[in-house]
Design an enzyme around this catalytic site. Structure first.
Site, PDB file in Angstrom:
ATOM      1  N   GLU A   1       0.828  -1.201   0.000  1.00 44.53           N
ATOM      2  CA  GLU A   1       0.000   0.000   0.000  1.00 44.53           C
ATOM      3  C   GLU A   1       0.865   1.254   0.000  1.00 44.53           C
ATOM      4  O   GLU A   1       1.780   1.384   0.811  1.00 44.53           O
ATOM      5  CB  GLU A   1      -0.913   0.015   1.229  1.00 44.53           C
ATOM      6  CG  GLU A   1      -1.886  -1.154   1.295  1.00 44.53           C
ATOM      7  CD  GLU A   1      -2.776  -1.095   2.528  1.00 44.53           C
ATOM      8  OE1 GLU A   1      -2.568  -0.206   3.368  1.00 44.53           O
ATOM      9  OE2 GLU A   1      -3.686  -1.930   2.641  1.00 44.53           O
ATOM     10  N   CYS A   2       0.577   2.150  -0.908  1.00 44.11           N
ATOM     11  CA  CYS A   2       1.192   3.479  -0.986  1.00 44.11           C
ATOM     12  C   CYS A   2       2.717   3.396  -0.966  1.00 44.11           C
ATOM     13  O   CYS A   2       3.331   3.081  -1.968  1.00 44.11           O
ATOM     14  CB  CYS A   2       0.668   4.377   0.132  1.00 44.11           C
ATOM     15  SG  CYS A   2       0.797   6.145  -0.254  1.00 44.11           S
ATOM     16  N   GLY A   3       3.365   3.660   0.182  1.00 46.34           N
ATOM     17  CA  GLY A   3       4.819   3.587   0.239  1.00 46.34           C
ATOM     18  C   GLY A   3       5.344   2.217  -0.137  1.00 46.34           C
ATOM     19  O   GLY A   3       6.362   2.094  -0.818  1.00 46.34           O
TER      20      GLY A   3
END
Length: 478
Positions: free
Chosen positions: A346-348
């Site tokens: 997720e994301c990073g």
């Protein structure tokens, strides 16, 4: 249903001082011997990290958009011991919910759902009598009658006495005290919100000074009383043995011992990957995963005997050079995923799986190379806010069901994925996103698993199938 003790700190708008006062209040209550737990309203990772890491109290998130009234109340009841006092920090303005215009998702909606009174934090700096219509307007909109007190922020002690009398006489609302302006007490910001606790060595000292100040000018006893607690809830002051040092508290990942055999889930936990909803981790553990922390920054290999991998959000862009130089870890993750290891990013964590990442200064670094795409800084928020995600083809979710999440990122990818459709809860805006298969889900949205526990169930089943395949391979080599 039995109630819990506590208060919700809310304000007319962001920047009113809720976070500092919430932290000071939690510390003051701890020093008074009160068993405290803390929550943040809305999709915020960093404030709960402050609560856990700096203040040493349990911290989590409560969000009525993610889980609705009944489920949110259930989470609150489960995470708040009967003898504890909950301090819930609101988000934005008291009545600001979805799209800034609906009640759903607002601090007010949450306070009603969990049956806690609201204490208003009003930034009174530069204000006099005008504060009356401001507070009166907030009170008049309180149809449930749950606003029970006011704390005035950034006001002098001398002027406070006059304002207190004026407010209580004309508005019949109790003024619980004031927090004088103290420029040396502040929580610095960065593009994703407050700085991480580990980056501010003197943060604990600041909070303690804030607590000392709060105890002088705010009635802690009245806050306890409003929140349903009494003198019996305050014991002898506790000795705080917490050391303000860099640690990623593996102890806050609890195992569920009801399962005879657990599937080991490697979870990235270090300076670069640290954004996790505690409720997500607990749901994973409850389902039967053993959560095994590791560091993509510092470790050279993945933990042994794992059946799944979770790469959460955080600040990989700030550690892009170090992540890039850790070739053995990049290789280990790339080969494990290509070898069938079930994975969530997720994301990073999604950025880390890219071929390359260009930081805010335009320097390009190689990443794990699982995704044949590049990511770079766009200089502004690319996406921000709640999202509802549905799959184009059924994998992780039951047919026609959704999972809810939140996006907040300044980086973007040349290939964001096309396997899911994200939709804003307000309006008609939608877009394609996420790389998904039977055993992986990679994308920018931060998911809140309790909004659809089927997501965890599917991932657990895939991890079980992977483990079985590895055992069969091992048997063949004997």
């Amino acid at each position: 249903m039995q109630k819990r003790k506590g208060v919700v700190l809310a304000a007319p708008k962001s920047g009113s001082g809720k976070t500092l006062i919430a932290c000071a209040l939690i510390e003051a209550l701890k020093e008074a011997g009160v068993d405290v737990c803390a929550f943040k309203c809305g999709p915020d990772y960093i404030d709960p990290m402050f609560h856990r890491t700096i203040l040493g109290v349990p911290g989590g998130n409560l969000d009525t958009y993610f889980t609705g009234e009944a489920k949110t109340k259930e989470i609150f009841m489960e995470e708040t011991p009967e003898d504890a006092f909950a301090v819930v920090e609101g988000v934005m303005g008291l009545y600001d919910g979805l799209g800034g215009i609906l009640e759903e998702g607002s601090t007010y909606h949450l306070a009603k759902a969990i049956s806690l009174p609201v204490i208003l934090v009003i930034d009174a700096h530069g204000m006099g009598r005008t504060i009356l219509p401001l507070i009166q307007g907030l009170l008049s909109y309180d149809k449930a009658g749950i606003i029970k007190g006011v704390i005035l922020n950034r006001v002098s002690k001398m002027f406070y006495a006059s304002l207190k009398e004026l407010i209580e006489t004309e508005l019949s609302i109790e003024v619980l005290g004031c927090f004088t302006e103290q420029k040396e007490l502040h929580l610095e910001s960065r593009h994703l919100g407050l700085k991480l606790p580990e980056e501010k060595r003197d943060l604990k000292e600041q909070v303690c000074r804030g607590a000392d100040s709060l105890k002088e000018t705010v009635s802690i006893e009245r806050i306890l009383a409003i929140g349903g607690a009494g003198e019996k809830d305050a014991a002898s002051p506790k000795v705080d043995s917490h050391e303000n040092k860099v640690t990623y508290q593996r102890a806050d990942i609890k195992e569920n011992d009801t399962h005879e055999s657990k599937l080991r889930l490697a979870i990235a936990r270090d300076e670069a990957f640290c954004f996790y909803y505690q409720e997500n981790l607990k749901l994973l553990s409850k389902r039967g995963f053993e959560l095994v922390p590791f560091s993509p920054l510092h470790d050279k290999k993945l933990p042994e005997h794992i059946s799944g991998l979770l790469l959460g959000g955080g600040y990989p862009e700030l550690f892009a050079k170090e992540l890039s130089e850790n070739d053995s870890m990049k290789t280990a993750i790339r080969e494990a995923i290509r070898g069938g290891l079930p994975s969530l990013a997720e994301c990073g964590g999604f950025l880390y799986l890219h071929k390359s990442l260009k930081d805010m200064e335009g320097r390009q670094y190689s990443m794990a190379g699982v995704i044949d795409a590049d990511a770079d800084y766009r200089g502004k928020l690319v996406r921000f806010g709640y999202v509802e995600l549905t799959e184009k083809e059924r994998c992780f979710l039951p047919e026609k069901e959704e999972i809810r999440g939140h996006e907040f990122h300044y980086f973007d990818s040349t290939e964001n994925g096309t396997d899911c459709v994200a939709k804003k809860p307000i309006g008609s805006r939608r877009w394609e996103c996420v790389w998904e298969g039977e055993n992986h889900w990679w994308g920018f949205p931060h998911l809140y698993y309790p909004s659809n526990p089927s997501f965890v169930e599917h991932f657990y089943q895939q991890a079980g199938l992977y483990q079985q395949s590895k055992l069969k391979q091992k048997d063949k080599t004997k």
